[in-house]
Design an enzyme around this catalytic site. Structure first.
Site, PDB file in Angstrom:
ATOM      1  CE  LYS A 133      -4.484   0.895   0.040  1.00 38.24           C
ATOM      2  NZ  LYS A 133      -5.526   0.143  -0.709  1.00 38.24           N
ATOM      3  CG  ASP A 173      -7.280   3.443  -1.244  1.00 40.19           C
ATOM      4  OD1 ASP A 173      -7.421   2.221  -1.130  1.00 40.19           O
ATOM      5  OD2 ASP A 173      -7.655   4.256  -0.369  1.00 40.19           O
TER       6      ASP A 173
END
Length: 452
Positions: A133, A173
Site C-alpha cells: 500500500k 484508492d
C-alpha cells in the site's frame, strides 16, 4: 487503541507484543495485526511447521518501507511539501499489489495497516499478487488539475524506482482516481522510457484499463453479500440497504444493490449523511460528488424525499444490510448497537477495516452476519489483477465478460472464507474464515520458498 484490545491466545500473543514494541505509535497497524492474529491462532496451532518457520514473525514486518518527501509548487507559486509512502509487505505470491491513497489523514500507521490487510485480501483472490500500500498526506480536494499533475509528477519522480510490472503494481484508492492515475503513469513512462501498461491498474479504458475496474469494489461487496444470503436460500430482493461514503465504492455498491432488487437509502461524507426513504437517486448523487465535487448536503437540498443529518454517521437508520464504504474505524460499539436495534441482518465491509473490534464482536454476538473487508472488498484488487492479465496479453475484455469474472472471483472468495471457518470450528464466522484462508495460502508459499 492497542491498550483496549482483548488478550490474544498464547500461540500468537508474543508476536503481537513484538509488533506493539516495535511500532508504538501506530494504532491502526496494531489493530489490524491483532485482528488477524486472533483469527489465525487455530491455524498456527494446527500447523506447527508455520510456527517453526517463523511465518508470523516475518509477515508482520514489511519486506520494505519507503518514505520520502514530495515537493511541488501550487498555482500561486508557493512551495508545498508532502510526505510520500510505499510499504511493500509481501511478494511471496506475486508482485506487490495495492493502491495509493491521497488524503490528509495518511500516515505510516494507516499505510502499514492497509498493506498488511492487502496480503490476505490479495491471497484470497487467487490471482497471484502480493500485498502493498502507499500514498501521501496530500489532499487533491479543491486542487486544480495543474496542481494535482505537479504533485503526481513529483511523487512519481521518487517512487518510480521501486515499481514495475514484475515488482510492484499500484492502483488507486481514496483521492486517487482516473485523473491522478493518468498523471502518475505518464510520469513513470517519461522517466523509464518504457510503456509498461501492466505496472499501474485503474487506468483509463481507452489506454489499457479494464472494464468494470471502476465499479469492482462496490460491485464486489454486494456480490459477496449475495453469496452470504444464498447460503440460506435468500437473495437481495426487497432489502433496505445503508451505505456510508459517497465515493467510488459507495456509488457502485448502491448501483449494484439496485440491480439486484434492493433499496439503498443512505449515503454520507465527512460533513454528515443523507437518508432518502424513496431510495438514493444515483444520478443526482453522481452529479454532486463526481461532477460538481460538492457536499452531501446538496443532495438533500435537491431532493424532497431526503433529509441531511449534519456531523453524524448513518448507522442509526434502520436497514437490513449495512455496507460501510467510507474509511477505517467508522462503526463503533454504539453504532453497532444502533444497527442491531434497527434490525440489521448483514454487515459487509466495503472499506478497509471500517468496523472497530468491539462492534464486530457485538454483531457476531447478536447473530448478525459480518463480512470483513479483506474478503468483501477484494473485488477491486481482483479486477486489477484481471487488468494486469489483459495488459500482458494485449487483450481487452468486454464489460459483461469482466463482470462475470468478477462475480466468479467473489464467489470463490466467499467459498474459501466459508469453508475455512467450517474447517477451524467457527462456522459462519467470515472473519476467521477470510483470515485463515488467506493466511494458509501465504504461509505455504513462504515455507516452500525458504527463509527470505
Amino acid at each position: 487503541m492497542s491498550e483496549n484490545l482483548p488478550p490474544l491466545p498464547a500461540s500468537v500473543a508474543p508476536v503481537f507484543e513484538t509488533v506493539r514494541a516495535r511500532n508504538p505509535h501506530e494504532p491502526e497497524f496494531q489493530q489490524a495485526v491483532h485482528e488477524v492474529l486472533d483469527s489465525i491462532a487455530p491455524v498456527i496451532e494446527a500447523n506447527p511447521a508455520f510456527a517453526d518457520a517463523g511465518i508470523l514473525e516475518r509477515l508482520v514486518e514489511p519486506e520494505r518501507q519507503i518514505m520520502f518527501r514530495v515537493p511541488w509548487v501550487d498555482d500561486a507559486g508557493r512551495l508545498q511539501v508532502n510526505r510520500g509512502y510505499r510499504v511493500q509487505f509481501s511478494s511471496v505470491l506475486g508482485p506487490y499489489k495495492g493502491g495509493l491513497r491521497f488524503h490528509p489523514s495518511v500516515n505510516l500507521s494507516i499505510i502499514k495497516f492497509l498493506g498488511f490487510e492487502q496480503i490476505f485480501k490479495n491471497a484470497l483472490t487467487g490471482q497471484g499478487i502480493g500485498g502493498a500500500k502507499g500514498g501521501s498526506d496530500f489532499d487533491p480536494h479543491g486542487k486544480s488539475d495543474a496542481e494535482v499533475m505537479r504533485f503526481c509528477q513529483s511523487f512519481m519522480a521518487e517512487l518510480w524506482r521501486h515499481l514495475g510490472e514484475h515488482t510492484d503494481v499500484p492502483a488507486g484508492d481514496i483521492g486517487v482516481g482516473a485523473r491522478e492515475i493518468g498523471f502518475l503513469f505518464g510520469q513513470y513512462r517519461k522517466i523509464t522510457n518504457r510503456h509498461e501498461s501492466g505496472m499501474f491498474t485503474g487506468k483509463g479504458v481507452q489506454w489499457g484499463g479494464a472494464e468494470v475496474r471502476t465499479e469492482a469494489t462496490g460491485y464486489g461487496a454486494v456480490f459477496f453479500a449475495q453469496e452470504m444470503l444464498a447460503v440460506s436460500g435468500k437473495d437481495m430482493s426487497g432489502l433496505r440497504v445503508g451505505v456510508s461514503g459517497s465515493g467510488n465504492v459507495a456509488i457502485y455498491a448502491i448501483e449494484k444493490a439496485y440491480q439486484l432488487g434492493a433499496l439503498p437509502v443512505t449515503a454520507s461524507d465527512s460533513s454528515g449523511y443523507v437518508v432518502d426513504d424513496a431510495g438514493i437517486d444515483l444520478a443526482l448523487l453522481r452529479d454532486i460528488k463526481e461532477v460538481q465535487r460538492g457536499r452531501i448536503a446538496e443532495y438533500a437540498a435537491a431532493r424532497s424525499s431526503a433529509r441531511f443529518v449534519e456531523g453524524e454517521r448513518p448507522w442509526s437508520v434502520p436497514v437490513d444490510l449495512a455496507v460501510p464504504s467510507a474509511t477505517q474505524n467508522e462503526i463503533d460499539a454504539d453504532d453497532a448497537a444502533a444497527l442491531i436495534a434497527g434490525g440489521v441482518k448483514l454487515v459487509v465491509e466495503g472499506a478497509n477495516m471500517p468496523t472497530l473490534p468491539g462492534a464486530v464482536a457485538a454483531f457476531q454476538d447478536a447473530g448478525v452476519l459480518f463480512a470483513p473487508g479483506k474478503a468483501a472488498n477484494a473485488g477491486g484488487v481482483a479486477t486489477s489483477a484481471l487488468e494486469m492479465s489483459q495488459n500482458a496479453a494485449r487483450q481487452r475484455w468486454s464489460f459483461t465478460d469482466s463482470e462475470d469474472k468478477l462475480r466468479g472471483i467473489m464467489r470463490d472468495v466467499h467459498d474459501a472464507a466459508f469453508d475455512a471457518a467450517e474447517r477451524y470450528g467457527r462456522p459462519g464466522d467470515y472473519v476467521v474464515g477470510a483470515n485463515a484462508a488467506g493466511f494458509e495460502r501465504v504461509a505455504h508459499a513462504m515455507v516452500a520458498q525458504g527463509v527470505i
